[in-house]
Design a protein around this motif. Structure first.
Motif, PDB file in Angstrom:
ATOM      1  N   ALA A  19       0.735  -1.139   0.072  1.00 10.93           N
ATOM      2  CA  ALA A  19       0.037  -0.096  -0.082  1.00 10.93           C
ATOM      3  C   ALA A  19       0.779   1.293   0.062  1.00 10.93           C
ATOM      4  O   ALA A  19       1.884   1.242   0.868  1.00 10.93           O
ATOM      5  CB  ALA A  19      -0.779   0.096   1.215  1.00 10.93           C
ATOM      6  N   ARG A  20       0.460   2.281  -0.806  1.00  7.35           N
ATOM      7  CA  ARG A  20       1.039   3.608  -0.796  1.00  7.35           C
ATOM      8  C   ARG A  20       0.506   4.582  -0.311  1.00  7.35           C
ATOM      9  O   ARG A  20      -0.705   4.819  -0.342  1.00  7.35           O
ATOM     10  CB  ARG A  20       1.525   3.857  -2.287  1.00  7.35           C
ATOM     11  N   ILE A  21       1.226   5.718   0.263  1.00  4.91           N
ATOM     12  CA  ILE A  21       0.547   6.731   0.779  1.00  4.91           C
ATOM     13  C   ILE A  21       1.591   7.954   0.067  1.00  4.91           C
ATOM     14  O   ILE A  21       2.616   8.088   0.455  1.00  4.91           O
ATOM     15  CB  ILE A  21       0.458   6.977   2.456  1.00  4.91           C
ATOM     16  N   LEU A  22       1.052   8.861  -0.493  1.00  3.83           N
ATOM     17  CA  LEU A  22       1.594  10.005  -1.137  1.00  3.83           C
ATOM     18  C   LEU A  22       1.061  11.185  -0.467  1.00  3.83           C
ATOM     19  O   LEU A  22      -0.133  11.400  -0.054  1.00  3.83           O
ATOM     20  CB  LEU A  22       1.582   9.897  -2.817  1.00  3.83           C
ATOM     21  N   GLY A  23       1.874  12.252  -0.642  1.00  2.00           N
ATOM     22  CA  GLY A  23       1.644  13.825  -0.058  1.00  2.00           C
ATOM     23  C   GLY A  23       0.955  14.223  -1.297  1.00  2.00           C
ATOM     24  O   GLY A  23       0.265  13.852  -2.282  1.00  2.00           O
ATOM     25  N   LYS A  24       0.809  15.797  -1.057  1.00  2.00           N
ATOM     26  CA  LYS A  24       0.438  16.408  -2.150  1.00  2.00           C
ATOM     27  C   LYS A  24       1.015  16.314  -3.604  1.00  2.00           C
ATOM     28  O   LYS A  24       0.036  16.309  -4.544  1.00  2.00           O
ATOM     29  CB  LYS A  24       0.377  17.968  -1.844  1.00  2.00           C
ATOM     30  N   ASP A  25       2.130  15.752  -3.812  1.00  2.00           N
ATOM     31  CA  ASP A  25       2.572  15.572  -5.152  1.00  2.00           C
ATOM     32  C   ASP A  25       2.128  14.200  -5.712  1.00  2.00           C
ATOM     33  O   ASP A  25       2.195  13.793  -6.916  1.00  2.00           O
ATOM     34  CB  ASP A  25       4.226  15.328  -5.103  1.00  2.00           C
ATOM     35  N   PRO A  39      -5.948  17.290  -1.495  1.00  2.00           N
ATOM     36  CA  PRO A  39      -5.843  16.550  -0.401  1.00  2.00           C
ATOM     37  C   PRO A  39      -4.251  16.638   0.246  1.00  2.00           C
ATOM     38  O   PRO A  39      -3.302  16.804  -0.392  1.00  2.00           O
ATOM     39  CB  PRO A  39      -5.929  15.229  -0.499  1.00  2.00           C
ATOM     40  N   LEU A  40      -4.307  16.520   1.688  1.00  2.00           N
ATOM     41  CA  LEU A  40      -2.833  16.173   2.204  1.00  2.00           C
ATOM     42  C   LEU A  40      -2.084  15.002   2.011  1.00  2.00           C
ATOM     43  O   LEU A  40      -0.779  14.945   2.005  1.00  2.00           O
ATOM     44  CB  LEU A  40      -2.895  16.538   3.612  1.00  2.00           C
ATOM     45  N   ALA A  41      -3.049  14.127   1.688  1.00  2.00           N
ATOM     46  CA  ALA A  41      -2.328  12.648   1.426  1.00  2.00           C
ATOM     47  C   ALA A  41      -3.380  12.036   0.506  1.00  2.00           C
ATOM     48  O   ALA A  41      -4.899  12.158   0.633  1.00  2.00           O
ATOM     49  CB  ALA A  41      -2.354  11.941   2.704  1.00  2.00           C
ATOM     50  N   THR A  42      -2.765  11.167  -0.271  1.00  2.00           N
ATOM     51  CA  THR A  42      -3.533  10.018  -0.985  1.00  2.00           C
ATOM     52  C   THR A  42      -3.280   8.654  -0.707  1.00  2.00           C
ATOM     53  O   THR A  42      -1.959   8.300  -0.652  1.00  2.00           O
ATOM     54  CB  THR A  42      -3.446  10.442  -2.666  1.00  2.00           C
ATOM     55  N   VAL A  43      -3.932   7.952  -0.345  1.00  2.00           N
ATOM     56  CA  VAL A  43      -3.676   6.405  -0.131  1.00  2.00           C
ATOM     57  C   VAL A  43      -4.006   5.593  -1.316  1.00  2.00           C
ATOM     58  O   VAL A  43      -5.268   5.727  -1.842  1.00  2.00           O
ATOM     59  CB  VAL A  43      -4.610   6.206   1.196  1.00  2.00           C
ATOM     60  N   PHE A  44      -3.304   4.544  -1.641  1.00  2.00           N
ATOM     61  CA  PHE A  44      -3.607   3.646  -2.671  1.00  2.00           C
ATOM     62  C   PHE A  44      -3.585   2.099  -1.770  1.00  2.00           C
ATOM     63  O   PHE A  44      -2.441   1.435  -1.750  1.00  2.00           O
ATOM     64  CB  PHE A  44      -2.407   3.532  -3.545  1.00  2.00           C
ATOM     65  N   PRO A  45      -4.943   1.908  -1.605  1.00  2.00           N
ATOM     66  CA  PRO A  45      -4.836   0.507  -0.756  1.00  2.00           C
ATOM     67  C   PRO A  45      -4.589  -0.686  -1.748  1.00  2.00           C
ATOM     68  O   PRO A  45      -4.895  -0.367  -3.030  1.00  2.00           O
ATOM     69  CB  PRO A  45      -6.388   0.560  -0.278  1.00  2.00           C
ATOM     70  N   GLN A  46      -4.259  -1.583  -1.385  1.00  2.00           N
ATOM     71  CA  GLN A  46      -3.919  -2.898  -2.199  1.00  2.00           C
ATOM     72  C   GLN A  46      -5.032  -4.121  -1.930  1.00  2.00           C
ATOM     73  O   GLN A  46      -5.140  -4.933  -2.550  1.00  2.00           O
ATOM     74  CB  GLN A  46      -2.549  -3.476  -1.932  1.00  2.00           C
TER      75      GLN A  46
END
Length: 444
Positions: A19-25, A39-46
């Motif tokens: 799983a990944r968590i990215l900031g504004k970028d 958003p402050l964060a974008t989460v990519f669940p697996q």
């Protein structure tokens, strides 16, 4: 939330390894950037457990986008499993139309999906689900068998259906983007006809004086379950001059198709590019419309008719808007017409989706990059909407297909009578009282 880094640090240890968590970028590029959250964060669940830990939602347009701190992108959860014996497909919450269509076609099956390859299957399905095959099989929600669901508290529900939770099942099918996260769904699949081959293409009418004849011919069509048609105003390369385009479809042989669409062909399109296409290539022509990015503050409605005089006025507005705004040459107008007998065979009270009787689903999409055009684009779209209401709708009847609706569409337009809205809001307050998912409705 003030610190995305602190959020990511606290969440990362509870998620699966990939799983990944990215900031504004890492913000996901959306189809319409005019209402995209920051958003402050974008989460990519697996996996579904990752969603339980985080929360999330569906839909390309978000009403309360300025207040969103965390976005969940389900895109990596896109596995598709076809059960040939049971004629079902089970797919993850991040599956796009192209992936589902490819998997079904490989098994000589077909499913009810939208008509753009890049659209999330659940994003369109949970709003009702219109597409080429609804004449044969009904709406996508009518073919939905069960879903896995994560509510606002992070509680996970497996195999939600009519028997397990009737109220939630009713609300999900038509307004599901506002109730929680559907992590997986199972849908009926159907055997292909004609080896999966159907006739389609583009008829370009370069002479604008033929517009009224084209509109009237579409209005007069008596379509059977193997037909649908799209009418577009669009700018075609290389000149990017405004053009009238008709995209007919027939699920059968070329000879049968030519007979079915004779009234339009006899008008004399400037360009006729038609062909037999396999099911997994039918949506390819819509790929430019599905391109992400740009500002697209569109509006949509469900219509009872296409009024030729009204469409002449809309054409004039369209050409004027393009002439005044060279950055907006990708602006497009689409009217979709599908046979509705199968859809109407399911009672309206069966699901939250309300407008089974709309003859046409239409959308006006101003498309540009310069945000200083927002006010002019909105005025143009609202002018088109007003003509549709005045010329193409029954008096006092305003209907909007949720997947095509604008940001400020009233709930009455989306879901019908007050008793339906009250039922939806009651279920909303039960399942999402803090309004984490407000893409279609907010809790007062």
């Amino acid at each position: 939330m003030e610190d995305g880094t602190e959020f990511a640090t606290g969440l990362k240890g509870r998620l699966s390894a990939k799983a990944r968590i990215l900031g504004k970028d890492g913000t996901v590029l959306r189809w319409d950037e005019s209402c995209a959250p920051d958003p402050l964060a974008t989460v990519f669940p697996q996996c579904e457990e990752d969603v339980v830990e985080t929360g999330g939602g569906h839909g390309w347009r978000v009403r309360n986008h300025r207040d969103i701190d965390v976005v969940i992108c389900l895109r990596d959860m896109n596995a598709v499993e076809v059960n040939i014996e049971d004629r079902t497909v089970t797919f993850g919450g991040g599956t796009i139309v192209k992936e589902l269509t490819d998997a079904a076609t490989a098994s000589n099956l077909e499913v009810t999906t939208g008509i753009c390859n890049s659209v999330g299957v659940l994003g369109s399905t949970l709003c009702g689900g219109i597409g080429r095959y609804i004449g044969k099989y009904g709406l996508a929600i009518d073919n939905l068998l069960s879903v896995n669901f994560v509510d606002a508290t992070g509680k996970f529900y497996r195999n939600v259906n009519q028997e397990s939770n009737g109220d939630l099942w009713w609300a999900i099918r038509g307004a599901g983007t506002s109730f929680g996260v559907v992590t997986q769904a199972t849908m009926r699949a159907h055997p292909q006809s004609n080896g999966g081959l159907s006739w389609t293409g583009a008829l370009i009418f370069g002479d604008p004086s033929k517009l009224e004849a084209v509109v009237q011919a579409i209005n007069d069509l008596e379509m059977d379950e193997n037909m649908c048609v799209h009418l577009l105003f669009t700018c075609l390369p290389p000149t990017l001059a405004p053009a009238i385009m008709v995209v007919p479809w027939y699920y059968g042989s070329e000879g049968e198709a030519e007979k079915a669409w004779k009234s339009l062909l006899d008008i004399g399109p400037t360009i006729k590019e038609t062909f037999m296409a396999p099911a997994d290539r039918l949506n390819d022509g819509n790929d430019p419309f599905g391109e992400k990015g740009g500002r697209k503050p569109g509006v949509g409605l469900g219509l009872d008719t296409l009024d030729p005089e009204g469409y002449r006025h809309i054409w004039d507005l369209y050409v004027h808007f393009l002439n005044e705004n060279p950055d907006a040459t990708r602006t497009v107008m689409v009217a979709e017409c599908y046979p509705k007998a199968k859809t109407l065979s399911t009672p309206a009270e069966n699901a939250a989706f309300a407008h089974r009787d709309s003859k046409y689903e239409v959308i006006c999409v101003p498309w540009y990059t310069d945000e200083t055009l927002d006010i002019r684009a909105d005025a143009f779209a609202q002018s088109v909407r007003n003509i549709w209401i005045q010329k193409c709708c029954r008096p006092g009847k305003i209907q909007s297909y949720p997947a095509f609706s604008g940001l400020h569409e009233p709930l009455e337009s989306l879901f019908g009578q007050q008793d339906r809205i009250e039922k939806l809001l009651k279920i909303k307050k039960q399942w999402d009282p803090e309004n984490y998912w407000g893409s279609l409705m907010d809790v007062n």
